[in-house]
Design an enzyme around this catalytic site. Structure first.
Site, short mmCIF file in Angstrom:
data_model
loop_
_atom_site.label_atom_id
_atom_site.label_comp_id
_atom_site.label_asym_id
_atom_site.label_seq_id
_atom_site.Cartn_x
_atom_site.Cartn_y
_atom_site.Cartn_z
N SER A 8 2.81 8.20 7.75
CA SER A 8 4.00 9.07 7.80
C SER A 8 4.02 10.04 8.97
O SER A 8 5.06 10.65 9.24
CB SER A 8 4.14 9.85 6.50
OG SER A 8 4.67 8.99 5.52
N TYR A 20 10.20 0.42 10.34
CA TYR A 20 9.47 1.49 9.64
C TYR A 20 8.01 1.07 9.39
O TYR A 20 7.08 1.84 9.65
CB TYR A 20 10.21 1.82 8.34
CG TYR A 20 9.42 2.72 7.43
CD1 TYR A 20 9.26 4.07 7.73
CD2 TYR A 20 8.82 2.24 6.26
CE1 TYR A 20 8.52 4.91 6.90
CE2 TYR A 20 8.09 3.06 5.44
CZ TYR A 20 7.94 4.40 5.76
OH TYR A 20 7.20 5.22 4.94
N VAL A 30 -0.59 8.73 4.76
CA VAL A 30 -1.52 8.20 3.76
C VAL A 30 -2.70 7.44 4.38
O VAL A 30 -3.60 7.02 3.67
CB VAL A 30 -0.82 7.31 2.70
CG1 VAL A 30 0.09 8.13 1.80
CG2 VAL A 30 -0.07 6.15 3.34
N1 GLN Z 1 3.87 3.58 5.15
C1 GLN Z 1 3.66 4.47 4.05
C2 GLN Z 1 4.65 4.16 2.94
O1 GLN Z 1 5.73 3.74 3.22
C3 GLN Z 1 3.81 5.87 4.54
C4 GLN Z 1 3.69 6.90 3.46
C5 GLN Z 1 2.94 8.13 3.86
O2 GLN Z 1 2.17 8.16 4.80
N2 GLN Z 1 3.10 9.16 3.08
O3 GLN Z 1 4.41 4.37 1.80
#
Ligand code: GLN
Length: 327
Positions: free
Chosen positions: A72, A198, A268
């Site tokens: 994210s 994304y 994450v």
């Molecule tokens: N790619 C992760 C997702 O879509 C990103 C989420 C995150 O880093 N909080 O869940």
């Protein structure tokens, strides 16, 4: 002058080491993300950090050389790109600027409140602005990588293909949001294309030195600390840092703002980056996450540094412990 500088650097280096020592015993309280299967392979014992200072210092400690996926944290770069390519009016006709109080991957307000995601730091918001980039460019992923490379001060910025494929195969919740937003006219491009961009941007590899460089660009009002080039226009910097402060840690943003008091963004993959206004860029890496998806170890390192170095935007000398008594 050189002697004074190096004494300051030594002190900073020592404080950084202390911050890691402070956090290390507590990182076991978190767990690595497993809903993206490839991320479950992360080593929960990893802990690294980097501080880059506006006067050219760079201090790295622990597992700082380890590359991990931005996840994210990449949403801030996608937002910068979307604002550059599509402009403020277009972007904010697709996404709001308000905190949600919900988890980062929540779908609920898309149905119950407005079909437009509330901010660009949650998954739905980042998918919506990915759509803006797709509409505005023939090669949005290429443009993203080019911008990310400049912001991170790294030539060979690239995507982790295994994480991308893992997310592509497992990301049904994100896909659901994309289809819902497409159906409601928020996404003006193919839902699969938006979610694919994304997933790709989330899978960008970086280490804490790269992210500290990027954080310093934002702390420096958009100017690269290494080349002096203005990489991000000041009106965009203002929007991005404000959204990081209010929404960057999702439903943990308020607590983080009180405890650390700096614009920050987590992912994450275990990374967190924060901007100490006009002073430094800081990034941490510790893949074990708390219940809100923010790195447990990283939060402690940043809170420690904020207090010891007086980095809180609203100063007040808060005494806290690892158990979370700052509030
Ligand atoms: N790619 C992760 C997702 O879509 C990103 C989420 C995150 O880093 N909080 O869940």
């Amino acid at each position: 002058m050189a002697e004074r500088l190096s004494a300051e650097q030594t002190l900073l280096e020592q404080t950084l080491r202390e911050a890691l020592d402070f956090a290390r015993p507590h990182i076991g309280a978190g767990t690595v993300a497993s809903y993206i299967p490839e991320l479950a392979k992360a080593n929960a014992a990893h802990l690294g950090a980097c501080i880059m200072t506006a006067d050219g210092g760079c201090l790295c400690s622990g597992d700082w050389q380890h590359d991990f996926t931005m996840q994210s944290i990449s949403k801030t770069i996608t937002l910068i790109l979307a604002l550059k390519l599509a402009g403020r009016e277009k972007v904010f006709s697709k996404v709001g600027v308000e905190p949600t109080g919900d988890t980062f991957n929540s779908i609920v307000k898309l149905e119950t409140k407005t079909h437009f995601p509330l901010n660009p730091m949650i998954n739905a918001g980042a998918i919506a602005i990915s759509g803006c980039c797709i509409r505005a460019s023939v090669n949005p992923h290429g443009e993203f990588l080019k911008l990310a490379g400049k912001l991170c001060g790294r030539q060979n910025i690239e995507m982790d293909n295994a994480v991308y494929l893992s997310e592509h195969n497992a990301g049904m919740r994100n896909r659901s949001m994309a289809y819902l937003m497409h159906g409601e006219g928020v996404l003006e491009c193919d839902a699969e294309a938006a979610v694919d961009l994304y997933f790709k941007t989330c899978s960008t590899l970086a280490n804490v030195r790269d992210l500290a460089h990027y954080a310093l660009v934002l702390a420096n009002n958009g100017k690269s600390p290494t080349t002096g080039e203005v990489l991000v226009e000041d009106w965009i910097v203002r929007i991005v840092k404000t959204l990081m402060l209010t929404c960057g840690m999702y439903d943990g943003s308020g607590e983080f703002a009180i405890r650390a008091g700096m614009p920050g963004k987590s992912g994450v993959g275990g990374g967190i980056m924060v901007c100490a206004e006009n002073k430094m860029g800081i990034a941490t890496f510790a893949p074990a996450l708390n219940s809100k998806g923010n790195s447990s170890g990283g939060l402690l390192v940043i809170e420690y540094l904020s207090q010891k170095l007086g980095l809180h935007l609203f100063s007040g000398n808060v005494h806290y412990g690892a158990e979370g008594n700052a509030l």
